[in-house]
Design an enzyme around this catalytic site. Structure first.
Site, PDB file in Angstrom:
ATOM      1  N   LYS A   1     -10.274  -0.004  -2.633  1.00  0.00           N
ATOM      2  CA  LYS A   1     -10.191  -0.229  -1.187  1.00  0.00           C
ATOM      3  C   LYS A   1     -10.493   1.052  -0.429  1.00  0.00           C
ATOM      4  O   LYS A   1      -9.648   1.929  -0.313  1.00  0.00           O
ATOM      5  CB  LYS A   1      -8.787  -0.736  -0.823  1.00  0.00           C
TER       6      LYS A   1
ATOM      7  N   ASP B   1       0.863  -1.186   0.000  1.00  0.00           N
ATOM      8  CA  ASP B   1       0.000   0.000   0.000  1.00  0.00           C
ATOM      9  C   ASP B   1       0.897   1.233   0.000  1.00  0.00           C
ATOM     10  O   ASP B   1       1.542   1.538   1.009  1.00  0.00           O
ATOM     11  CB  ASP B   1      -0.909   0.024   1.238  1.00  0.00           C
TER      12      ASP B   1
ATOM     13  N   LYS C   1      -6.925   3.177  -3.379  1.00  0.00           N
ATOM     14  CA  LYS C   1      -7.379   3.162  -1.989  1.00  0.00           C
ATOM     15  C   LYS C   1      -7.615   4.591  -1.542  1.00  0.00           C
ATOM     16  O   LYS C   1      -6.856   5.492  -1.891  1.00  0.00           O
ATOM     17  CB  LYS C   1      -6.281   2.472  -1.162  1.00  0.00           C
TER      18      LYS C   1
END
Lengths: 302, 287
Positions: free
Chosen positions: A238, A139, A202
């Protein structure tokens, strides 16, 4: 990618913010009950990136977290496991070992999370270190300062470089929508991330308020849909930060289904970044199956 | 003037320091002693119980960590505000069939009962706390601690006095509560909610729901987040159900099917300790 032309990111795609918010409000009214609710809750549980990103994290806490990821609730061993455990790079090896023999992935934040304020080579080293320790997913955060300056090619190159450093690991790009100010910026950052090679986009780090919101998620889902129509590539989504209640999780699932269709309703293309959501989902699942309202004092915190 | 239609009060619930309607939107008619409809009250469902539980739980840490002295002040303040609303309660109790003098007596006793429990708040741990002799080098002491969130099934007799007699000891001890008001006459209970709201009681400490008690009792008594149930109504089916459901997480359960709440035996510190847990501390000391 060779057949796809990269759009001009200086062009802004207008977003009708009133329309986005109204659509979210309308979809939130959808009622999901009984059997579908139970299936939805279990699906949401299987999509969780069970997360601990605190300065006070220790090996013990990560091991505890992984135990919960493998077996969310001991009295119901048939429940799905969560999708992944998300930790800082120096905890990846611990998590990897604790999750051996399961199909729960290890995700690691990298690139000077959460601010992203570091030189590129440091960010790349951070990424390579996490991958070498065994992370299946990375991430990364984008440099919001550069983005807001309008330095879009900097962002694009940075994401592409991190993607290369990831090797086989999946790359999730954190836009930190709370710092991007407008829906147009969220859309633009989503497009840049996807064209630069992101596997997932995300919303947030969880360190900035507001974190994930449904309107922002809808804007990003629409960006994913347009990118899929353009290129045929399915990018995952996400939302992360601030999602604590099972009810909200179901609302997110409705947004995904209505925007992208059922193809995206699995853990390969949709994740929740959350820590306290897991317990609320478990409590609601048990409520559905037994009819008895639950109390969080009977569920472990990590 | 004689053609004027009287404006009847809409009785809502009292949850989290607000007065919401039932989530279901349902109401049921409340009748006076001669069978005439006098008002509509909310017919709460399991979802109202669930929502009240959330606020009662979140109010608990704040209420239980207030100083006992401060809790006493607030209970005293409730008594003051009740005194100031005598006339309204007088009217409501007379509608329920009480004679004028009996109603007045019931209100006065309710005020006195609140003041009685206001006095106990900072004495409970003095009287019931102990220093225990132990053989090791420890200073060992036990203190009463509030149980948590208590579900109260309000009595069907003495509509105001009975209600005050079950709420006061529970909150005096630092618990928060969800009260299922009397089914036949919930009006004094809801009006009492207005009194609470005017008297410094933090929202969520007392939550009052009206409706058909048997529809809510199973959800209240089985809820894993409820720590105790005080059943002051006289219904053997409900009683059995409360006992069975309470076993799920070993709730503290008290049944008091009282006939006359005016009796002075209901002014009693043991009614506070019914919903107290004993916490014992072993504090190391040097020899």
């Amino acid at each position: 990618m060779s057949t796809v032309s990269i759009p001009d990111f200086n062009q802004t795609i207008p977003i009708d913010s009133v329309g986005v918010e109204e659509r979210v409000a309308r979809l939130n009214k959808r009622s999901i009950k009984t059997e579908s609710k139970l299936q939805g809750l279990k699906l949401a549980l299987s999509m969780i990136d069970h997360t601990t990103l605190e300065g006070s994290d220790s090996e013990g806490k990560v091991i505890q977290l992984c135990k919960k990821a493998r077996l969310p609730y001991a009295p119901m061993p048939d429940l799905p496991t969560v999708a992944a455990v998300c930790v800082y790079p120096n905890m990846v090896a611990t998590a990897k070992k604790a999750l051996e023999g399961t199909d729960v992935n290890v995700a690691s934040v990298a690139t000077a999370f959460p601010s992203g304020m570091a030189q590129l080579h440091i960010k790349l080293d951070d990424t390579r270190y996490a991958v070498a320790e065994g992370a299946d997913e990375i991430d990364m955060v984008i440099s919001r300062g550069e983005f807001l300056k309008g330095n879009y090619s900097f962002i694009f190159d940075e994401i592409a470089a991190v993607k290369e450093a990831c090797g086989n690991a999946h790359l999730k790009v954190i836009l930190e929508s709370g710092e991007l100010e407008t829906y147009e910026n969220v859309r633009k950052a989503s497009d840049i991330a996807m064209y630069a090679g992101a596997d997932f986009i995300k919303t947030s780090t969880g360190k900035i308020q507001p974190a994930a919101t449904q309107p922002v998620t809808l804007v990003m889902l629409e960006a994913i849909r347009d990118f899929y129509r353009e290129t045929g590539i399915k990018v995952g989504m996400k939302p992360a930060g601030g999602i604590r209640k099972a009810k909200e999780a179901l609302q997110y699932l409705v947004l995904v289904k209505e925007t992208l269709g059922a193809d995206w309703l699995n853990k390969d293309l949709f994740r929740f970044g959350a820590s306290s959501l897991t317990n609320d989902l478990l409590m609601q699942i048990i409520k559905q199956e037994t009819g008895i309202y639950q109390s969080n004092i009977y569920f472990s915190n990590d | 003037m004689s053609d004027r239609i009287e404006v009847l009060k809409t009785y809502k619930t009292y949850v989290g320091g607000k007065f919401p309607r039932s989530e279901s939107g349902h109401t049921y008619p409340v009748k006076d002693s001669s069978g005439n409809k006098i008002a509509n009250a909310c017919r709460c469902t399991r979802k109202d119980v669930r929502d009240a539980m959330v606020v009662a739980r979140s109010a608990f840490s704040g209420w239980s960590s207030r100083s006992a002295y401060n809790r006493g002040q607030i209970l005293y303040r409730i008594a003051e505000m009740l005194e100031g609303r005598k006339e309204q309660f007088q009217k409501e109790l007379e509608l329920a069939g009480l004679k004028k003098k009996v109603a007045a007596r019931e209100i006065e006793q309710s005020v006195d009962r609140l003041i009685y429990y206001a006095g106990w708040t900072d004495k409970i741990s003095q009287v019931f706390g102990t220093v225990n002799p132990v053989a090791s080098a420890h200073f060992n002491f036990s203190m009463p601690d509030p149980t948590g969130v208590v579900g109260i099934i309000a009595p069907d007799n003495n509509h105001l006095l009975g209600l005050v007699s079950v709420i006061a000891p529970v909150i005096a001890g630092g618990n928060t509560c969800i009260v299922l008001a009397s089914e036949s006459n919930p009006l004094p209970a809801i009006t009492f909610g207005e009194v609470l709201n005017d008297s410094d009681v933090p929202g969520g400490v007392v939550n009052i729901l009206s409706g058909i008690q048997s529809e809510m009792i199973s959800h209240l008594s089985s809820h894993m987040d409820v720590n105790g149930v005080w059943n002051a109504a006289n219904n053997s089916d409900n009683r059995k159900q409360i006992d069975e459901n309470g076993a799920l997480n070993i709730k503290r359960i008290i049944h008091t099917p009282v006939v006359d709440w005016a009796d002075e035996k209901h002014e009693n510190p043991y009614l506070i300790t019914n919903f107290q847990e004993t916490k014992t501390t072993w504090h190391p000391v040097g020899n």
